[in-house]
Design an enzyme around this catalytic site. Structure first.
Site, PDB file in Angstrom:
ATOM      1  N   LYS A  89     -10.420  -8.418  -1.582  1.00  9.78           N
ATOM      2  CA  LYS A  89      -9.300  -6.429  -2.121  1.00  9.78           C
ATOM      3  C   LYS A  89      -9.804  -6.706  -3.632  1.00  9.78           C
ATOM      4  O   LYS A  89     -10.537  -7.699  -3.940  1.00  9.78           O
ATOM      5  CB  LYS A  89      -8.289  -7.089  -2.580  1.00  9.78           C
ATOM      6  CG  LYS A  89      -6.944  -6.717  -3.925  1.00  9.78           C
ATOM      7  CD  LYS A  89      -5.859  -6.701  -4.005  1.00  9.78           C
ATOM      8  CE  LYS A  89      -5.461  -6.334  -4.528  1.00  9.78           C
ATOM      9  NZ  LYS A  89      -4.434  -6.518  -4.967  1.00  9.78           N
TER      10      LYS A  89
ATOM     11  N   LYS B  45      -9.488  -4.113   1.106  1.00  9.88           N
ATOM     12  CA  LYS B  45      -8.754  -3.180   0.321  1.00  9.88           C
ATOM     13  C   LYS B  45     -10.000  -2.828  -0.891  1.00  9.88           C
ATOM     14  O   LYS B  45     -10.375  -3.087  -1.470  1.00  9.88           O
ATOM     15  CB  LYS B  45      -7.967  -3.322   0.377  1.00  9.88           C
ATOM     16  CG  LYS B  45      -7.096  -2.729  -1.133  1.00  9.88           C
ATOM     17  CD  LYS B  45      -5.604  -3.432  -1.629  1.00  9.88           C
ATOM     18  CE  LYS B  45      -4.518  -2.087  -2.761  1.00  9.88           C
ATOM     19  NZ  LYS B  45      -3.774  -3.539  -3.489  1.00  9.88           N
TER      20      LYS B  45
ATOM     21  N   TYR C  38      -0.199   5.978   2.014  1.00  9.21           N
ATOM     22  CA  TYR C  38       0.724   6.617   1.865  1.00  9.21           C
ATOM     23  C   TYR C  38       1.342   8.213   2.887  1.00  9.21           C
ATOM     24  O   TYR C  38       2.179   9.059   2.223  1.00  9.21           O
ATOM     25  CB  TYR C  38       0.579   6.693   0.097  1.00  9.21           C
ATOM     26  CG  TYR C  38       0.065   5.505  -0.374  1.00  9.21           C
ATOM     27  CD1 TYR C  38       1.424   5.268  -0.630  1.00  9.21           C
ATOM     28  CD2 TYR C  38      -0.870   4.973  -0.518  1.00  9.21           C
ATOM     29  CE1 TYR C  38       1.389   3.949  -1.771  1.00  9.21           C
ATOM     30  CE2 TYR C  38      -1.037   4.436  -1.170  1.00  9.21           C
ATOM     31  CZ  TYR C  38       0.314   2.653  -1.638  1.00  9.21           C
ATOM     32  OH  TYR C  38      -0.063   2.356  -2.347  1.00  9.21           O
TER      33      TYR C  38
HETATM   34  C1  PBG Z   1      -0.497  -6.189  -6.297  1.00  2.38           C
HETATM   35  C2  PBG Z   1      -1.736  -4.598  -5.095  1.00  2.38           C
HETATM   36  C3  PBG Z   1      -2.110  -3.939  -6.084  1.00  2.38           C
HETATM   37  C4  PBG Z   1      -1.723  -2.606  -4.726  1.00  2.38           C
HETATM   38  C5  PBG Z   1      -1.379  -3.177  -3.853  1.00  2.38           C
HETATM   39  N1  PBG Z   1      -0.874  -4.682  -3.792  1.00  2.38           N
HETATM   40  C6  PBG Z   1      -2.369  -3.768  -7.433  1.00  2.38           C
HETATM   41  C7  PBG Z   1      -3.451  -3.960  -7.973  1.00  2.38           C
HETATM   42  O1  PBG Z   1      -3.675  -4.761  -7.227  1.00  2.38           O
HETATM   43  O2  PBG Z   1      -3.897  -3.928  -9.024  1.00  2.38           O
HETATM   44  C8  PBG Z   1      -2.989  -1.399  -4.685  1.00  2.38           C
HETATM   45  C9  PBG Z   1      -2.101  -0.476  -4.173  1.00  2.38           C
HETATM   46  C10 PBG Z   1      -3.114   1.267  -4.006  1.00  2.38           C
HETATM   47  O3  PBG Z   1      -3.228   0.989  -4.913  1.00  2.38           O
HETATM   48  O4  PBG Z   1      -2.123   1.566  -3.888  1.00  2.38           O
HETATM   49  N2  PBG Z   1       0.378  -6.858  -6.182  1.00  2.38           N
END
Ligand code: PBG
Length: 325
Positions: A197, A250, A315
């Site tokens: 991530k 991600k 989405y």
């Molecule tokens: C954290 C989380 C995030 C997203 C999913 N889980 C936000 C972050 O890390 O700031 C982002 C998902 C998206 O942008 O669609 N709980």
């Protein structure tokens, strides 16, 4: 001679020929819909930066999930927006917390026709908006956070989650959650680890939807930096060693190389998250008439599959499932 110059032309001539020779397909079976459920609202609230996405009430969430199940979408992932936040994110593991209430209702509503996933993190629940507990210096305290994550995972599994999806990028989070789940009798709950991530500017719209922008600082201390790919493999290997059943990359499109590398290096199912900013960019350009939104969305998702993802969190899941019927 050599590569016969007309061969590829001949296999591209018609739609059925292209279908026969397609190496990669996008199917409804590949989609997971991320959904937001908010406590204390009577009507769904549209998310301005994500046209088509709303913060659901419990009621509208049930309807949406029933519709997704009817379209054959195999999974949803829930994000909670609680009415109250505090420093330790207390409502994240409260049996009456917004996601736990939703999970119980959805389990009743759809039975086993759909996989219920829960995002396991603290940022939506803490008043400071960070993904973990803070130490007195305002730094995220990794090890104290692990205990909270295990407790949240147990509350989610007890409420009916099939899949626990830790997204906070704390070291050791998968092992802590696996041990917690097993000790509490939830060995059937699977873990989908957000393994690679990245600290990404593409999460902006999500932070509107989940109302979880950090109140100070940013997440670059715990999320990965865009410049690096080798550590994505290291993070993923650690998560698998610790018991992750599935792993995730991600965001998706700017990280197709990472998806491909993870796919090559490991045998577990690989997911990719087509995140809020990726969705918003397509919607915004389409709304201006600059691109064909549905066509671009299908191309994005197919390309994420081609790179090696087994399934995609998007989405656009409902819209795309409708297109693919
Ligand atoms: C954290 C989380 C995030 C997203 C999913 N889980 C936000 C972050 O890390 O700031 C982002 C998902 C998206 O942008 O669609 N709980």
């Amino acid at each position: 001679m050599g590569f016969p110059e007309h061969r590829s032309r001949r296999t591209r001539r018609s739609d059925p020929m292209r279908r026969l020779t397609a190496e990669t397909r996008l199917a409804v079976d590949d989609l997971v819909a991320p959904l937001f459920v908010k406590e204390g609202i009577d009507e769904p609230e549209p998310v301005g930066s994500m046209p088509g996405v709303v913060q659901h009430t419990q009621e509208s969430l049930r309807k949406e999930v029933r519709a997704l199940a009817g379209l054959g979408v195999p999974g949803v992932i829930l994000f909670g927006v609680p009415a109250r936040k505090d420093a330790r994110g207390s409502s994240a593991d409260d049996p009456d917390g917004v996601v736990q209430v939703a999970l119980r209702a959805l389990r009743d509503e759809v039975g086993d026709s759909l996989v219920l996933m829960a995002d396991t993190c603290l940022d939506e629940y803490t008043d400071h908006g960070h993904c973990g507990l803070l130490d007195p210096n305002g730094e995220v305290d990794n090890d104290a956070t692990l205990e909270r994550y295990a407790s949240i995972a147990i509350a989610q599994a007890a409420a009916g989650a099939d899949v626990i999806a830790p997204s906070g990028m704390m070291d050791g989070q998968v092992a802590a959650i696996r041990a917690g789940l097993d000790d509490a009798g939830f060995s059937a709950a699977a873990i989908l680890a957000y393994s690679a991530k990245y600290a990404s500017a593409l999460y902006g719209p999500f932070r509107d939807a989940a109302e979880c922008a950090p109140q100070f600082g940013d997440r670059r201390g715990y999320q990965m930096q865009a410049a690096n790919s080798r550590e994505a493999l290291e993070e993923t290997a650690l998560d698998i060693e610790q018991g992750a059943d599935m792993v995730m990359v991600k965001p998706a499109l700017a990280y197709l190389d990472i998806i491909a590398a993870v796919r090559t290096a490991f045998d577990v199912p690989v997911a990719a998250y087509h995140v809020s900013g990726e969705y918003a960019m397509v919607q915004a350009a389409a709304a201006n008439g600059w691109i064909d939104g549905p066509a671009v969305m299908l191309e994005h998702l197919l390309s994420i599959r081609r790179a090696g993802a087994d399934f995609v969190l998007t989405y656009a899941a409902r819209e795309v499932a409708e297109l693919l019927q």
